[in-house]
Enzyme design. Structure first.
Site, short mmCIF file in Angstrom:
data_model
loop_
_atom_site.label_atom_id
_atom_site.label_comp_id
_atom_site.label_asym_id
_atom_site.label_seq_id
_atom_site.Cartn_x
_atom_site.Cartn_y
_atom_site.Cartn_z
N LYS A 194 0.47 -2.29 13.94
CA LYS A 194 0.17 -2.37 12.66
C LYS A 194 -0.65 -3.41 12.01
CE LYS A 194 1.52 -2.04 7.99
NZ LYS A 194 2.79 -2.24 6.56
N LYS A 247 -0.90 2.70 13.26
CA LYS A 247 -1.24 2.75 11.85
C LYS A 247 -2.26 1.96 11.93
CE LYS A 247 1.01 1.32 6.97
NZ LYS A 247 1.77 1.54 7.05
C1 PBG Z 1 4.55 -1.72 3.88
C2 PBG Z 1 3.76 -0.12 4.15
C3 PBG Z 1 2.14 -0.42 3.61
C4 PBG Z 1 1.81 1.10 3.94
C5 PBG Z 1 2.87 1.51 4.49
N1 PBG Z 1 4.23 0.87 4.75
C6 PBG Z 1 1.51 -1.20 3.21
C7 PBG Z 1 1.09 -2.19 3.49
O1 PBG Z 1 1.21 -2.30 4.53
O2 PBG Z 1 0.08 -2.68 2.83
C8 PBG Z 1 0.23 1.19 4.05
C9 PBG Z 1 0.71 3.28 4.10
C10 PBG Z 1 -0.63 3.50 3.41
O3 PBG Z 1 -2.13 3.29 3.51
O4 PBG Z 1 -0.81 5.12 3.15
N2 PBG Z 1 4.19 -2.39 3.94
#
Ligand code: PBG
Length: 326
Positions: A194, A247
């Protein structure tokens, strides 16, 4: 003999093209994100994500029925709580919004696979994904709370736990917590890779999870790094993850391919909020053909190595697939 290859032979007609097609998008590949809020009578569009809504539990049934009718089999749920505090207690309360949401959904549609996003950032008043001390997000203290959150989600009926907070060791900690509580058959879909991405902007509006100070760069990954993605995936694999996730996707298709070639696990692509909003904005302006662009993009993700795609376009894509069959 000709001196060159006639590649166009295999593109000559629609049926020949269908015969040699390599990649297929299926409804079973799609995972639809849902935002659940407290209160009653709430169905509110997220301003930066046209077509995506916050639902309170009493208005959720219509949306669930539509998802099922369209043939989507899996959803990922995010809770947007009213109460936030330093340690994110509403993330692991028995009666927390996401726990109530999960049990409601499983009661109404037991056939839907419900994936729970396991993180603290929507639930903490500082908006970070773990416990804070002296401005720093503490790794090991956060793990215990994450495991507790995962267990409470499994108790509410979640079929799959999807930890997204990027603390080191989260798969091992959550696996341990789930096993101890008797959930050894509940799979973990790890947000293994991520990145600290600007593409999450609209989600943070939707989930009210913008960090109140600093950023997430000490726990989410640097977009410049590829080898680090392999190390992250490797440790989650060794800790017992059942799925790996990358992601965002569009700027990271190379990483998807890399993980697909290296790890024998189902691979998930998270087509994030900013990637959704860009396409929505351009199509609302009449600048692109939304349907064609979305189907091309989702097919590209599969071609790059994704087995499954979490996307806010799931409902649209399912509808378009039905139209294509007619
Ligand atoms: C929680 C989380 C996030 C997203 C999914 N789970 C936000 C982040 O890490 O700031 C983002 C999903 C999206 O942008 O569609 N940590």
């Amino acid at each position: 003999m000709s001196e060159f290859q006639r590649h166009r032979r295999l593109r000559k007609t629609g049926s020949i093209r269908a015969l040699v097609r390599e990649t297929f998008l299926r409804k079973e590949d799609l995972i639809y994100p849902l935002f659940i809020v407290e209160g009653t009578g709430v169905k509110q569009e997220v301003s930066s994500m046209p077509g995506v809504y916050h639902y309170s539990l009493d208005l959720l049934s219509e949306e669930l029925d539509e998802i099922v009718r369209l043939g989507i089999q899996s959803i990922i749920v995010f809770g947007v709580p009213e109460h936030k505090d330093e340690t994110g207690t509403s993330a692991y309360e028995e009666n927390g919004i996401v726990q109530k949401g999960i049990s409601y959904i499983k009661e109404r549609h037991p056939e839907l696979t419900v994936i729970a996003d396991t993180c603290l950032c929507q639930y903490t008043d500082h908006g970070h994904c773990g416990v804070i001390r002296d401005g720093d997000v503490l790794n090991d203290d956060s793990l215990a709370l994450l495991a507790k959150t995962a267990v409470s989600q499994a108790q509410a009926g979640a079929d799959i736990i999807a930890p997204s907070n990027m603390m080191d060791g989260f798969v091992a900690a959550i696996r341990g917590g789930l096993d101890e509580a008797g959930f050894e058959d509940t799979p973990i879909m790890s947000y293994a890779v991520k990145y600290a991405s600007a593409f999450y902007g609209p989600f943070r509006d939707a989930a009210h999870s913008t960090p109140q100070f600093g950023d997430r760069k000490t726990y989410q990954m640097d977009p410049s790094n590829r080898l680090e993605a392999i190390r992250e995936a490797q440790s989650d694999y060794e800790e017992g993850a059942d799925f790996l996730m990358v992601k965002p996707v569009l700027a990271y298709l190379d990483i998807l391919r890399e993980l697909k070639d290296r790890f024998p696990l189902p691979l998930v692509a998270y087509n994030v909020s900013g990637e959704y909003s860009m396409i929505k904005a351009a199509s609302q302006n009449g600048w692109i053909d939304e349907r064609e662009v979305v189907l091309e993009m989702l097919t590209g993700m599969k071609r790059a190595g994704a087995d499954l795609i979490i996307t806010y376009f799931s409902k649209d894509a399912a509808r378009w697939m039905d139209e294509d069959k007619r």
